[in-house]
Design an enzyme around this catalytic site. Structure first.
Site, PDB file in Angstrom:
ATOM      1  N   ASP A 288      -2.961  -7.389  -7.348  1.00  0.00           N
ATOM      2  CA  ASP A 288      -3.004  -6.416  -6.163  1.00  0.00           C
ATOM      3  C   ASP A 288      -4.019  -7.096  -5.235  1.00  0.00           C
ATOM      4  OD1 ASP A 288      -1.793  -4.348  -4.679  1.00  0.00           O
ATOM      5  OD2 ASP A 288      -3.682  -3.411  -4.726  1.00  0.00           O
TER       6      ASP A 288
ATOM      7  N   GLU B 154      -1.086 -11.139  -4.933  1.00  0.00           N
ATOM      8  CA  GLU B 154      -0.624 -10.808  -3.566  1.00  0.00           C
ATOM      9  C   GLU B 154      -1.471 -11.169  -2.716  1.00  0.00           C
ATOM     10  OE1 GLU B 154       0.399  -6.763  -1.277  1.00  0.00           O
ATOM     11  OE2 GLU B 154      -1.408  -6.923  -2.295  1.00  0.00           O
TER      12      GLU B 154
ATOM     13  N   HIS C 170       8.148  -3.201  -2.651  1.00  0.00           N
ATOM     14  CA  HIS C 170       8.013  -1.934  -2.474  1.00  0.00           C
ATOM     15  C   HIS C 170       7.255  -1.476  -1.065  1.00  0.00           C
ATOM     16  CE1 HIS C 170       4.273  -3.178  -4.238  1.00  0.00           C
ATOM     17  NE2 HIS C 170       3.624  -2.103  -3.742  1.00  0.00           N
ATOM     18  N   ASP C 171       6.751  -2.494  -0.409  1.00  0.00           N
ATOM     19  CA  ASP C 171       5.984  -2.445   0.972  1.00  0.00           C
ATOM     20  C   ASP C 171       6.811  -2.669   2.113  1.00  0.00           C
ATOM     21  OD1 ASP C 171       3.684  -1.565  -0.578  1.00  0.00           O
ATOM     22  OD2 ASP C 171       2.865  -3.549  -0.673  1.00  0.00           O
TER      23      ASP C 171
HETATM   24  C1  NOJ Z   1      -0.619  -3.614  -1.979  1.00  0.00           C
HETATM   25  C2  NOJ Z   1       0.477  -2.802  -2.548  1.00  0.00           C
HETATM   26  O1  NOJ Z   1       1.490  -3.579  -2.620  1.00  0.00           O
HETATM   27  C3  NOJ Z   1       0.564  -1.711  -1.840  1.00  0.00           C
HETATM   28  O2  NOJ Z   1       1.579  -0.790  -2.193  1.00  0.00           O
HETATM   29  C4  NOJ Z   1      -0.674  -0.799  -1.874  1.00  0.00           C
HETATM   30  O3  NOJ Z   1      -0.446   0.104  -1.138  1.00  0.00           O
HETATM   31  C5  NOJ Z   1      -2.012  -1.730  -1.353  1.00  0.00           C
HETATM   32  N1  NOJ Z   1      -2.132  -2.936  -1.952  1.00  0.00           N
HETATM   33  C6  NOJ Z   1      -2.988  -0.956  -1.815  1.00  0.00           C
HETATM   34  O4  NOJ Z   1      -3.441  -1.333  -3.398  1.00  0.00           O
END
Ligand code: NOJ
Length: 554
Positions: free
Chosen positions: A204, A261, A334-335
């Site tokens: 992440d 990510e 999911h974002d």
């Molecule tokens: C990226 C994640 O995909 C997201 O859902 C999260 O809110 C942020 N990083 C913080 O961890």
């Protein structure tokens, strides 16, 4: 070009992201469980899935649905127990599906024992495990950085008499990677999970782990007078040294993959990050999702874009990984809002749009990452008020939009269009109450259309989006050219059709996807000598595409 025999298992499979809170609830609490994922392994296997990324299910206060980890060695009780996790890993393997854990290593929860200790004083053993700074002489925050979720990226801690940095919510303090003890503690966690037999890790927010050598104010870019923390801290020189250490400690010698990510890494930087000399096997970069959404922090400002912009972004990522590294292909996670809404500028049936995107996703070079529900062709949910949203970021963005001068209605409209909660509504399994997701009221509402739009209904319909996904998955997994073939863009200037060919030895396949809701034509010689392998609207004629139609020739 490589043959499939040169590819690793994770380059030859389908990856699927599960958001466990919204997948399947087996205990009647309104939120999903690990046992719910185990119960659906047959469904995933039938979709060709070989790697299943599960978003964080560690013990957490759930301010950011698990991305605020309290204890990396335990499962949050809302999801079940470590026994449930062990069973999921083992049963997954029996189904040919390896679990991929999400490592949240830029920050922890404020309730993590490390932070509780760190905030207690300036001289405790974990005093510099996080990013602490004194206030400015007037008592204000050390810099004017805005957190990614909005508001200052600094939070005052009375106990310690200092501010701490949080790139995301204030309940998510950033770790100090400069401290070797911190790095070792994180590597130990990754090794603990690797020893359990997981297939890999999604890491992440990794571009934020290295902070700049000095902390300075930046020019305000919004009415709040703040400067994006992303601009101040993302992808700093030296970050790759940390990550090479991580790779050596965790990845080397194991048959797993690591996908980072990496917001803030541009396509032309990919070669330093992935491949033989890089630090990850794959990297989620966001140049294509930024096309329809603009800069995530000021997303409420209007964005104009053309299909050619999206095509350029996708082509740049393909070019960057042509000879080095590997690309994780994705349109949803999911974002993001649902892709059927996000990546089209025209009206038209959601099912057709979902088939167009699914065709690109499953015939491109790289490992396709499906996000739960994408294979069903969801649209965004129906939201009537800001109070219906759960997401910490959406709520902050709503407030931010208003500081930018938007009215309540305009701010709500922006959330309806862009909110991450659009991707987080419960999976729709069947036509029973709550779409078969839970016997209790779900934590987010199910779509209004669930009685007809659900897995059971789509399985019974041979023309459904789900059936189309299965057709393409079988095509992909059964033909080496889709796995190992080179990728070349076709019709790069066309503003309606996204097209590319894949070649391997004598084999050649061509994908043509019409992103417009009109009939369009193209030069039929592109598919001369080829036959139709799959057509999203049935049969097809070389040289033309129906509205929102996708074809695969080969
Ligand atoms: C990226 C994640 O995909 C997201 O859902 C999260 O809110 C942020 N990083 C913080 O961890």
């Amino acid at each position: 070009m490589a043959n499939t025999s040169d590819l690793a298992w994770w380059q030859k499979t389908i990856a699927y992201e599960v958001y466990p809170k919204s997948f399947l609830d087996t205990v009647g609490q309104g939120t999903g469980t690990l046992a719910g994922i185990t119960a659906k392994l047959d469904y995933l296997q039938k979709l060709g899935v070989g790697a299943m990324w599960i978003t964080p299910c560690y013990k957490s206060p759930m301010v950011d649905n698990g991305y605020d980890v309290q204890d990396y060695y335990n499962i949050d009780p809302s999801f079940g127990s470590m026994d449930n996790m062990n069973e999921l890993i083992a049963r997954g393997r029996e189904h040919g599906i390896r679990v991929v854990m999400d490592l949240v290593f830029n920050h922890t929860s404020e309730e993590c024992a490390w932070f509780v200790e760190s905030r207690a004083s300036k001289d405790n053993p974990k005093a510099d495990w996080y990013i602490w700074r004194d206030a400015k002489p007037d008592g204000s925050a050390p810099t004017n950085w805005r957190s990614i979720f909005g508001g200052s990226a600094w939070e005052w801690c009375e106990e310690r008499g200092q501010y701490y940095l949080h790139t995301f919510a204030k309940q998510q303090p950033d770790l100090n990677w400069e401290n070797p003890q911190v790095r070792q503690a994180l590597f130990d966690i990754a090794n603990y999970w690797a020893e359990k037999g997981v297939g890999g890790f999604r890491i992440d927010a990794i571009t934020y782990i290295k902070k700049p050598p000095t902390f300075e104010d930046g020019p305000a870019d919004g009415e709040d007078g703040l400067y994006p923390v992303h601009a101040a801290t993302a992808n700093q020189p030296g970050i790759l040294d940390f990550l090479h250490e991580f790779k050596a400690a965790v990845r080397d010698g194991r048959d797993i993959f690591m996908v980072g990510e990496a917001n803030g890494v541009a396509a032309d930087e990919l070669s330093q990050w992935v491949g033989e000399d890089g630090v990850f096997d794959m990297l989620f970069e966001f140049s294509h999702t930024h096309v329809p959404m603009g800069d995530a922090e000021i997303w409420c400002r209007p964005v104009t874009w053309e299909l050619t912009d999206l095509k350029r972004a996708l082509a740049a990522s393909q070019e960057a990984t042509r000879t080095n590294g590997w690309y994780p292909v994705f349109f949803e996670n999911h974002d993001q809002p649902r892709s059927t809404v996000n990546f089209f500028r025209c009206d038209g049936p959601l099912a057709s749009k979902a088939k167009v995107l699914g065709t690109v996703l499953l015939t491109t070079r790289g490992t396709p990452f499906l996000y739960q529900g994408e294979e069903l062709g969801y649209g965004n949910a129906t939201w009537k008020s800001i109070d219906e949203f759960d997401d910490v970021q959406t709520r902050a963005q709503y407030d931010f939009a208003k500081t930018e001068g938007l009215s309540d209605d305009e701010a709500l409209a922006a959330c309806v269009r862009f909110s991450r909660d659009n991707a987080r509504t419960p999976m729709q399994w069947d036509a029973t109450d709550n779409a078969g997701f839970s016997s209790a009221k779900p934590w987010l509402p199910v779509h209004d259309d669930y009685a007809t739009h659900n897995v059971a209904a789509l399985e019974a319909d041979e023309c459904s989006v789900l059936a189309w996904y299965r057709t393409l998955v079988n095509l992909r997994l059964g033909n080496d050219v889709f796995l190992a073939g080179d990728w070349h863009e076709l019709l790069s200037d066309d503003n309606n059709i996204l097209a590319f060919e894949r070649t391997l030895g004598d084999a050649r396949v061509v994908t043509l996807a019409n992103f417009s809701n009109e009939r369009v034509t193209y030069d039929a010689s592109l598919v001369e000598g080829l036959t139709l392998l799959a057509g999203s609207e049935g049969d097809a004629v070389a040289g033309e595409l129906r509205p929102l139609e996708a074809l695969v020739w080969g």
